[in-house]
Design a protein around this motif. Sequence first.
Motif, PDB file in Angstrom:
ATOM      1  N   ILE A  39      46.372 -16.277  -2.368  1.00 45.60           N
ATOM      2  CA  ILE A  39      47.562 -15.912  -1.460  1.00 45.60           C
ATOM      3  C   ILE A  39      47.706 -17.020  -0.493  1.00 45.60           C
ATOM      4  CG2 ILE A  39      48.364 -13.930  -0.153  1.00 45.60           C
ATOM      5  CD1 ILE A  39      46.773 -12.127  -1.750  1.00 45.60           C
ATOM      6  N   ALA A  96      49.183  -7.307  -8.905  1.00 45.29           N
ATOM      7  CA  ALA A  96      47.790  -7.885  -9.427  1.00 45.29           C
ATOM      8  C   ALA A  96      46.618  -7.069  -9.182  1.00 45.29           C
ATOM      9  CB  ALA A  96      47.743  -9.306  -8.649  1.00 45.29           C
ATOM     10  N   LEU A 116      40.772 -11.934  -3.928  1.00 39.78           N
ATOM     11  CA  LEU A 116      41.947 -12.277  -3.394  1.00 39.78           C
ATOM     12  C   LEU A 116      41.398 -13.399  -2.181  1.00 39.78           C
ATOM     13  CD1 LEU A 116      44.030  -8.965  -2.725  1.00 39.78           C
ATOM     14  CD2 LEU A 116      44.171 -10.593  -4.602  1.00 39.78           C
ATOM     15  N   ARG A 161      37.773 -13.407 -11.379  1.00 42.27           N
ATOM     16  CA  ARG A 161      39.302 -13.507 -11.368  1.00 42.27           C
ATOM     17  C   ARG A 161      39.914 -13.479 -10.012  1.00 42.27           C
ATOM     18  NH1 ARG A 161      42.248  -8.801 -14.854  1.00 42.27           N
ATOM     19  NH2 ARG A 161      44.320  -9.527 -14.709  1.00 42.27           N
ATOM     20  N   LEU A 172      50.157 -16.990  -4.888  1.00 49.86           N
ATOM     21  CA  LEU A 172      51.238 -16.226  -4.302  1.00 49.86           C
ATOM     22  C   LEU A 172      51.507 -16.328  -2.688  1.00 49.86           C
ATOM     23  CD1 LEU A 172      53.317 -13.968  -5.206  1.00 49.86           C
ATOM     24  CD2 LEU A 172      51.322 -12.353  -4.655  1.00 49.86           C
ATOM     25  N   GLU A 221      53.961  -7.591  -5.051  1.00 48.30           N
ATOM     26  CA  GLU A 221      53.280  -8.575  -6.156  1.00 48.30           C
ATOM     27  C   GLU A 221      51.873  -8.319  -5.996  1.00 48.30           C
ATOM     28  OE1 GLU A 221      57.383  -9.835  -5.667  1.00 48.30           O
ATOM     29  OE2 GLU A 221      55.909  -9.252  -4.360  1.00 48.30           O
ATOM     30  N   VAL A 222      51.332  -8.532  -4.934  1.00 47.54           N
ATOM     31  CA  VAL A 222      49.826  -8.397  -4.724  1.00 47.54           C
ATOM     32  C   VAL A 222      49.324  -7.015  -5.117  1.00 47.54           C
ATOM     33  CG1 VAL A 222      48.093  -8.342  -2.932  1.00 47.54           C
ATOM     34  CG2 VAL A 222      49.796  -9.843  -2.584  1.00 47.54           C
ATOM     35  N   LEU A 224      38.711  -8.117  -8.801  1.00 50.85           N
ATOM     36  CA  LEU A 224      39.555  -9.504  -8.217  1.00 50.85           C
ATOM     37  C   LEU A 224      38.945 -10.044  -6.954  1.00 50.85           C
ATOM     38  CD1 LEU A 224      42.262 -10.791  -8.914  1.00 50.85           C
ATOM     39  CD2 LEU A 224      43.536  -8.809  -7.564  1.00 50.85           C
ATOM     40  N   LEU A 273      42.971 -14.666  -7.271  1.00 47.51           N
ATOM     41  CA  LEU A 273      44.434 -14.805  -6.822  1.00 47.51           C
ATOM     42  C   LEU A 273      44.414 -15.289  -5.482  1.00 47.51           C
ATOM     43  CD1 LEU A 273      47.647 -14.478  -7.207  1.00 47.51           C
ATOM     44  CD2 LEU A 273      47.358 -12.103  -6.207  1.00 47.51           C
ATOM     45  N   ASP A 284      47.324 -19.665 -10.306  1.00 50.13           N
ATOM     46  CA  ASP A 284      48.011 -18.359  -9.488  1.00 50.13           C
ATOM     47  C   ASP A 284      47.848 -18.434  -7.898  1.00 50.13           C
ATOM     48  OD1 ASP A 284      48.367 -16.992 -12.006  1.00 50.13           O
ATOM     49  OD2 ASP A 284      46.295 -16.170 -12.102  1.00 50.13           O
TER      50      ASP A 284
END
Length: 200
Positions: free
Chosen positions: A146, A191, A116, A142, A175, A187-188, A114, A144, A173
């Motif tokens: 933030i 994930a 971030l 992948r 957050l 939530e982090v 992942l 996410l 996605d």
Amino acid sequence: MQRVYPKFLLSAFSPEHFPAPSIPEVAFLGRSNVGKSSLLNALLGSKQAHISSTPGRTRSINFFSITDSPDRQQPQLYFADLPGYGYAKLSKSISSEWPKFIEPYLAERPTLALCLCLVDSNIPPQKSDAQLIHFLQAHDRRILVIGTKADRLSGNARVKAQAELRKGLAVEDLLLCSSKTGAGLKEVWSAIYTAAEDEG
């Protein structure tokens, strides 16, 4: 939020320094001064990542091993704290380092579960953030996104900032979170664990 036991592992200045790829890894990326170290420390519940008032201090990839018990010998996760980018005074020297070991890590690391991507939720979408996200998407990573420092936004401003970042960075996605208040940290972690399980 589950307690974790982090430990600083090593600083890598070239691919030869990377730990052997064995367990899922989570990369932390973002512009200088976006609050990367603050988020790392908030997630880990410790002061593992050094916070500097001078942007662009991190010049290596710093690896941390994560376990869910102080007695566990084998880590379950690695966190990789990557150098910041986009700070004018240092961006040339840092950007010259990217092709040598940062791009190979992001593009070729087999255990990278992942990425971030941290962006400041208080400012409009930045071109450098969009370029990084596009690079990661091109390598089927992948992601996410933030939005940091969300505690500075009121209710309506939060909704607007989230919509602008989603549109400007062309991501679904996204957050919002705050290292100061802890908002979004659960939530982090969710994930992170989901990506690690999928990788494993």
